[in-house]
Design a protein around this motif. Sequence first.
Motif, PDB file in Angstrom:
ATOM      1  N   MET A  26      12.682  29.277  15.637  1.00  0.00           N
ATOM      2  CA  MET A  26      12.179  27.927  15.848  1.00  0.00           C
ATOM      3  C   MET A  26      13.022  26.911  15.092  1.00  0.00           C
ATOM      4  O   MET A  26      13.081  25.751  15.485  1.00  0.00           O
ATOM      5  CB  MET A  26      10.700  27.822  15.457  1.00  0.00           C
ATOM      6  CG  MET A  26       9.761  28.401  16.500  1.00  0.00           C
ATOM      7  SD  MET A  26       9.934  27.647  18.148  1.00  0.00           S
ATOM      8  CE  MET A  26      10.728  28.974  19.061  1.00  0.00           C
ATOM      9  N   ASP A  32       3.549  29.285  18.236  1.00  0.00           N
ATOM     10  CA  ASP A  32       2.499  30.281  17.981  1.00  0.00           C
ATOM     11  C   ASP A  32       1.424  30.238  19.068  1.00  0.00           C
ATOM     12  O   ASP A  32       0.933  31.281  19.501  1.00  0.00           O
ATOM     13  CB  ASP A  32       1.880  30.057  16.599  1.00  0.00           C
ATOM     14  CG  ASP A  32       0.927  31.178  16.228  1.00  0.00           C
ATOM     15  OD1 ASP A  32       1.358  32.349  16.206  1.00  0.00           O
ATOM     16  OD2 ASP A  32      -0.271  30.885  16.004  1.00  0.00           O
ATOM     17  N   THR A  67       6.567  25.034  15.276  1.00  0.00           N
ATOM     18  CA  THR A  67       6.135  26.414  15.033  1.00  0.00           C
ATOM     19  C   THR A  67       4.680  26.623  15.434  1.00  0.00           C
ATOM     20  O   THR A  67       4.330  27.697  15.921  1.00  0.00           O
ATOM     21  CB  THR A  67       6.351  26.829  13.557  1.00  0.00           C
ATOM     22  OG1 THR A  67       5.655  25.925  12.702  1.00  0.00           O
ATOM     23  CG2 THR A  67       7.828  26.863  13.200  1.00  0.00           C
ATOM     24  N   TYR A  91       9.104  20.488  11.878  1.00  0.00           N
ATOM     25  CA  TYR A  91       9.235  21.937  12.035  1.00  0.00           C
ATOM     26  C   TYR A  91       7.867  22.585  12.227  1.00  0.00           C
ATOM     27  O   TYR A  91       7.695  23.440  13.100  1.00  0.00           O
ATOM     28  CB  TYR A  91       9.939  22.512  10.793  1.00  0.00           C
ATOM     29  CG  TYR A  91      10.061  24.009  10.804  1.00  0.00           C
ATOM     30  CD1 TYR A  91      11.073  24.641  11.518  1.00  0.00           C
ATOM     31  CD2 TYR A  91       9.160  24.801  10.093  1.00  0.00           C
ATOM     32  CE1 TYR A  91      11.179  26.024  11.532  1.00  0.00           C
ATOM     33  CE2 TYR A  91       9.258  26.183  10.100  1.00  0.00           C
ATOM     34  CZ  TYR A  91      10.275  26.792  10.817  1.00  0.00           C
ATOM     35  OH  TYR A  91      10.372  28.155  10.835  1.00  0.00           O
TER      36      TYR A  91
END
Length: 124
Positions: A24, A47, A43, A39
Amino acid sequence: MRGFGELETEIMERLWARGRPTSMREVVDDLNRTRPIAYTTVTTVADILYRKGRLRRHKEGRAWLYQPVRSREEYTADLMREVLGESHDPRAALLLFVEGMDAEQAAALRAVLTEGAPRDGGAA
């Protein structure tokens, strides 16, 4: 199955384009070339895509590497089948779909219908 949200689409497009397991961090760096994004946001969405069964992942060192479960073409075909299956009049939906095709798309459809789908999974 439904279409992806905006950020889900951006993540999937980058993973499909890379064609290999990708961190990622690489996706975030790529996204940050066009707009700032955190970030943790990327992520979290990755997920969610993993939990939805759209991505597979494995750990390499401390990083998770992600890869789409299905190709862009497989995903598109599944989505088209789902939408068509929800129609009260599939014949009318198909007719309207075909009427909206450009010449190149219509030629590709004719080729698939007359010659059959390519056995290697490639585009017609």
